[in-house]
Design an enzyme around this catalytic site. Structure first.
Site, PDB file in Angstrom:
ATOM      1  N   ASP A 112      -2.738   0.595   6.943  1.00 60.96           N
ATOM      2  CA  ASP A 112      -1.944   0.449   5.711  1.00 60.96           C
ATOM      3  C   ASP A 112      -1.481  -0.999   5.525  1.00 60.96           C
ATOM      4  OD1 ASP A 112      -1.399   3.561   5.121  1.00 60.96           O
ATOM      5  OD2 ASP A 112      -1.159   3.151   7.260  1.00 60.96           O
ATOM      6  N   GLU A 129      -1.207  -1.125  -4.843  1.00 54.93           N
ATOM      7  CA  GLU A 129      -2.436  -0.384  -5.083  1.00 54.93           C
ATOM      8  C   GLU A 129      -2.229   0.698  -6.142  1.00 54.93           C
ATOM      9  OE1 GLU A 129      -5.819   0.669  -2.150  1.00 54.93           O
ATOM     10  OE2 GLU A 129      -4.431   2.370  -2.118  1.00 54.93           O
ATOM     11  N   ASP A 155       0.871  -1.169   0.000  1.00 55.14           N
ATOM     12  CA  ASP A 155       0.000   0.000   0.000  1.00 55.14           C
ATOM     13  C   ASP A 155       0.911   1.222   0.000  1.00 55.14           C
ATOM     14  OD1 ASP A 155      -2.264   1.657   0.187  1.00 55.14           O
ATOM     15  OD2 ASP A 155      -2.185   1.632   2.375  1.00 55.14           O
TER      16      ASP A 155
END
Length: 164
Positions: free
Chosen positions: A140, A67, A7
């Site tokens: 996260d 991501e 992330d």
């Protein structure tokens, strides 16, 4: 197969490492790499690069899921996250890895079954899929684990469709 989920961020970079074998996920490790506020951006990017290289050297992932960026309101923050994501992609490329990007909606659909799922729902399903006793923290890291799960599901679907 060992999957590293990332992330991206510039203050906090979530990571999650899972083993995936025939639709079974096993958590290996998860957490977050952090850079200090107030540190010049170029030095934060160096720290991020080093942290990603260390993760790859430690866990030797077979595949990486990251991501895709989603810009909402703060363009300045988005640009900084984009810079960090670029450094992450560079580190992965230099380690010979070819990360696959997923949008937040793809991750939600894969993990929860609904692309409009709330963050809490994704965290609960991630906990359940990985048989964790508590919600993964920080957020996260939970997001990174969900990315790794999404990638495992995606790879499995490709196998069933004869694409792998």
């Amino acid at each position: 197969m060992t999957i590293l989920g990332i992330d991206p961020g510039y203050g906090t970079i979530g990571y999650g490492v899972v083993r995936f074998d025939n639709m079974k996920f096993t958590p290996v490790q998860y957490g977050a790499a952090k850079t200090a506020p107030g540190t010049p951006m170029h030095l934060r990017l160096c720290e991020i690069y080093d942290d990603i290289c260390t993760l790859v050297d430690t866990f030797h992932p077979d595949e990486v899921a990251i991501e895709e960026l989603f810009f909402s309101k703060n363009v300045t923050t988005g640009i900084q996250v984009a810079q960090a994501r670029g450094v992450i992609l560079l580190a992965l490329a230099q380690k010979g890895l070819h990360p696959v990007s997923y949008t937040p909606n793809q991750v939600k659909l894969s993990v929860v079954g609904y692309g409009g799922a709330e963050k809490k729902q994704v965290m609960e399903m991630t906990k359940s899929i990985l048989h964790l006793t508590k919600l993964p923290r920080p957020d996260d890291a939970a997001d990174a684990l969900a990315l790794a799960i999404c990638h495992g599901h995606s790879r499995q679907a490709m196998r069933y469709e004869g694409l792998l």
